[in-house]
Scaffold this active site. Structure first.
Site, short mmCIF file in Angstrom:
data_model
loop_
_atom_site.label_atom_id
_atom_site.label_comp_id
_atom_site.label_asym_id
_atom_site.label_seq_id
_atom_site.Cartn_x
_atom_site.Cartn_y
_atom_site.Cartn_z
N GLY A 278 11.16 -2.09 29.49
CA GLY A 278 10.36 -1.42 28.50
C GLY A 278 9.80 0.11 28.84
N GLU A 320 14.41 -5.04 34.12
CA GLU A 320 15.40 -5.17 32.98
C GLU A 320 15.44 -3.88 32.03
OE1 GLU A 320 15.43 -10.19 32.31
OE2 GLU A 320 13.91 -8.68 31.21
N GLY A 322 16.51 -1.32 29.67
CA GLY A 322 17.62 -1.30 28.49
C GLY A 322 17.70 0.12 28.19
N ARG A 323 16.73 0.67 27.16
CA ARG A 323 16.66 2.04 26.56
C ARG A 323 16.70 2.87 27.86
NH1 ARG A 323 13.10 2.31 22.36
NH2 ARG A 323 12.07 0.28 23.12
N ARG A 360 15.35 2.71 13.44
CA ARG A 360 13.88 2.64 14.22
C ARG A 360 12.67 3.57 13.69
NH1 ARG A 360 13.26 4.91 18.58
NH2 ARG A 360 11.83 3.47 19.52
N CYS A 391 19.46 3.88 -0.55
CA CYS A 391 18.67 3.94 -1.83
C CYS A 391 17.18 3.27 -1.44
CB CYS A 391 19.35 2.88 -2.85
SG CYS A 391 20.74 3.37 -3.42
N GLU A 392 16.57 3.96 -0.70
CA GLU A 392 15.07 3.56 -0.06
C GLU A 392 14.18 5.08 0.25
OE1 GLU A 392 12.42 1.56 1.40
OE2 GLU A 392 14.02 0.29 1.20
N TYR A 421 19.15 0.87 20.81
CA TYR A 421 18.80 0.05 19.35
C TYR A 421 18.87 1.00 18.28
CZ TYR A 421 16.09 -2.34 23.28
OH TYR A 421 15.83 -2.81 24.23
#
Ligand code: PLP
Length: 463
Positions: A278, A320, A322-323, A360, A391-392, A421
């Site tokens: 985190g 741990e 990751g990012r 994200r 299309c959003e 991510y």
């Protein structure tokens, strides 16, 4: 009228959206080292290069959009985490941030361990030669087949997430004639995001077993009784994109409190504590992440202090990230397709990807920055919103940023800090073909995850 009443942002140019850059950066051509991968710079012609290769060449060879990953930076960050925690602790890279076989090999080379959260992440790790005993298996609903596979492979630890899983893993291990090393993931009532954390007695979420109400203590009681399990420690993961260490302080205090209760009740001192991941990275120049050695020092001090006051031997710590390892090492390279100035509002810059390669922004309201990378420009800054081709209307890659006013279709722009991510959460929305991941290292580029093809998509559609 509320400032955010309009989904695309404010109606009036004089009302800047929340979190907006107060002013354009002094130099639009500058590349802030905080958000760009280590080997990124501009060459004599103003073209951005990474690992010594111009992005124009990468675009020509591999197409756009593409994730471009700086291998030297990845390895350096992995090594920095490993070095910071030393041999008395373990660093597990959180594979869900971005996992591929090349990444597994780099981690293996650099002495890191690996977290997986599915049977297929596990297969990826094993197929790239990560020794099973350096793999931890996570997840709140691992299937029986996944647990069997993990136990059979001999993973170093399974992180137990529920009462059902305690008996499930014990049963599977026993029927395979094994004793599985496990940790129990508890929720300590700390939720941390960025610069704030909330400490409560309860936590309303799907992961882990609550410390509150004696549930975690009961889980430990059951795990200790089961022959198929070797309980080695307690696990806590408190959030994501965290800059402030005080959330970890409260979490460590509560986890150590449980270790003390376990010692008092069962006469066992569990040898490990995992504080999760985190740790935050810089997505824009406004973010100030800490260095791994500062984080290691802070976490080690917190745990040591808490254990001393509880008269416990200090357990082996694991983390741990990751990012914090992969996030800053990659950028997404896009080609500009259309440019639509909306008078008094902002200019919409459409690129050839979007929410299918970076969800994200839509999902978490994440902030990103962007730069023109195929050339430099002396033009005035213009306020832009970088959007995709889906299309959003929520298909936004970068909510608010500045690009030079002479931006033109065909220019290459890049969004930094997309290593984590983005590819791992990429989708086929609108039947988008998911972009490749191109790793660059010392003047050489190679595809480590190839671009999807029409055939890939059609193969799944069996009519
Ligand atoms: C997601 C996750 C991580 C990694 O989080 P980052 O924000 O990428 O560092 C670590 N541990 C667990 C249990 C997770 O779920």
């Amino acid at each position: 009228m509320s400032r955010s009443a309009h989904p695309a942002g404010p109606r009036h140019a004089d009302v800047l959206p929340e979190g907006h850059y107060a002013a354009p950066p002094a130099d639009l051509n500058a590349l802030d080292a905080k958000v760009w991968a280590q080997t990124v710079s501009r060459d004599g012609d103003g073209v951005v290069t990474v690992g010594g290769i111009p992005v124009t060449r990468l675009a020509e060879e591999y197409g756009t959009p593409a994730y471009v990953l700086d291998e030297a930076d990845f390895r350096a960050r992995a090594r920095a985490w490993r070095g910071a925690f030393g041999t008395d602790a373990d660093v597990f890279y959180a594979g869900k941030a971005f996992l591929s076989r090349a990444v597994v090999r780099w981690l293996h080379d650099e002495g890191l361990n690996l977290d997986v959260c599915s049977g297929t992440e596990l297969v990826t790790a094993l197929s790239a030669g990560m020794p099973a005993d350096r793999i931890a298996f996570h997840g709140n609903n691992k299937s029986v087949a996944e647990i069997e596979r993990a136990v059979e492979a001999g993973v170093g630890r399974i992180v137990l997430d529920s009462f059902q899983e305690i008996v499930r893993v014990a049963h599977i291990a026993q029927s395979l004639g094994k004793r599985q090393r496990v940790q129990i993931r508890i929720t300590v009532g700390v939720e941390a995001h960025t610069h704030e954390f909330i400490a409560t007695a309860h936590e309303d979420q799907k992961f882990g077993i609550p410390l509150a109400g004696g549930q975690a203590a009961e889980a430990v009681r059951r795990a200790l009784q089961l022959d198929g399990l070797e309980l080695i420690g307690i696990h806590s993961h408190i959030g994501s994109q965290i800059f402030d260490m005080s959330g970890f302080e409260v979490a460590a205090h509560r986890v150590v409190g449980l270790l003390r209760d376990i010692r008092d009740e069962h006469g066992v001192e569990l040898p490990e504590i995992d504080l999760g991941g985190g740790l935050g990275i810089a997505y824009t120049s406004a973010d100030d992440p800490r260095e791994p050695h500062e984080i290691a020092k802070a976490l080690t001090e917190i745990v040591t202090r808490e254990c001393e006051s509880a008269r416990l031997r200090t357990p082996r710590i694991s983390v741990e990230p990751g990012r914090a390892i992969v996030g800053p090492t990659a950028f997404t390279l896009y080609e500009v397709g259309t440019i639509k100035p909306l008078d008094g509002l902002r200019t919409y810059v459409s690129v050839d990807g979007g929410m299918s390669d970076n969800i994200r922004t839509a999902l978490y309201d994440a902030e990103y920055s962007v730069a023109l990378v195929s050339r430099t420009s002396d033009a005035e800054p213009m306020l832009v919103r970088v959007v995709g081709k889906h299309c959003e209307s929520g298909d936004i890659v970068v909510k608010d940023a500045f690009l030079p006013a002479d931006l033109a279709p065909g220019d290459l722009i890049a969004v930094p800090a997309t290593g984590a991510y983005c590819r791992s959460m990429a989708s086929n929305y609108n039947h988008a073909l998911r972009p490749p991941v191109v790793a660059v290292h010392e003047g050489k580029a190679r595809v480590i995850v190839r671009r999807e093809t029409e055939d890939d998509l059609l193969r799944l559609d069996v009519g």
